[in-house]
Design a protein around this motif. Sequence first.
Motif, PDB file in Angstrom:
ATOM      1  N   LEU A 160       0.660  -1.348  -0.148  1.00 43.61           N
ATOM      2  CA  LEU A 160      -0.039   0.551  -0.505  1.00 43.61           C
ATOM      3  C   LEU A 160       1.060   1.281  -0.418  1.00 43.61           C
ATOM      4  O   LEU A 160       0.792   1.909  -0.491  1.00 43.61           O
ATOM      5  N   LEU A 190      -5.195  -2.851   0.280  1.00 43.21           N
ATOM      6  CA  LEU A 190      -5.050  -2.476  -1.326  1.00 43.21           C
ATOM      7  C   LEU A 190      -6.372  -2.186  -2.304  1.00 43.21           C
ATOM      8  O   LEU A 190      -6.967  -1.557  -2.988  1.00 43.21           O
ATOM      9  N   TYR A 193      -8.351   1.026  -0.872  1.00 45.96           N
ATOM     10  CA  TYR A 193      -7.424   1.770  -1.988  1.00 45.96           C
ATOM     11  C   TYR A 193      -7.396   2.073  -3.075  1.00 45.96           C
ATOM     12  O   TYR A 193      -7.781   2.871  -4.286  1.00 45.96           O
TER      13      TYR A 193
END
Length: 309
Positions: A160, A190, A193
């Motif tokens: 990340l 992840l 995001y």
Amino acid sequence: MANVRIGKSDLHVNPIGLGTNAVGGHNIYPNLNEETGKELVRSALDHGINFLDTAFIYGPERSEELVGEVLKERGNRGDVVLATKGAHEFKGEDIVFNNSPSFLKKAVEGSLKRLQTDYIDLFYIHFPDEDTPKAEAVGALKELKDEGKIKSIGVSNFSLEQMKDANKDGYVDVLQSHYNLFQREAEKDLLPYTAEQDISFIPYFPLASGLLVGKYDENATFDDFRAKNPLFQGETFKANLKKLDQVRQIANSKGVEVAHVVLAWYLTRDSIDVLIPGAKHKEQVIDNLKTLNVKLTGEEVQRVDSIFS
């Protein structure tokens, strides 16, 4: 299912692509037949798959060369969305990861030559190195994009923190990372995001090296890299097979196989727009497309989620 857009790029593809690590990937699978590998690619293209995923390290180099040969013989380059990856640098007998702008630019040139094309639709930084700032590495790919040598930018196997650095200027279109129903760590950070940033998340090993296909029983043995994979060992392997038996109930009710339900489940996840299951036989390539006919109810999506929670 109609073509889908990859992230915020201009690429539109069939949601089911083809991962080509078994096309010339002699360093990954033993005893590969190269003509069989080329037939995988031909069969995919013949049946409407228009997204091919390869990499420098598959072979090494040989997968790109074979994919390039098929595309050259067919002459339909504009109909195919072609993805490849680079970052591996050979230093004597050692392999290191290199994300420096100069190395990435050389990697793209090498891939262009092996693929026999003048542009790559999606180029990934295959693995992060320890030294190069990720925004700097992606910036080099942005320069190549501006030159028309690549059309979109991807990264693979980034954490990340590395993702945030790489995407500092909003240039990243795709993250490819390890994710399947047995290994769901990407859900922690992840996947949220990528969904927030309109980046496509493309899972590799979506069928857990064949385990999620649902074809194995307790007596199965393996002579390739799976022989050391914990998912295929002892009591863990037996427990995993029992989970697949529960998914099989859903599959049977729809007249499809376990793999089709698993792949269809992934396509219900935020930011997972495209899948690239691999194959060793052309029949598998065609069979994967049955996924597009599977419609999971909300209850079925939740059931699969809970089986593997």
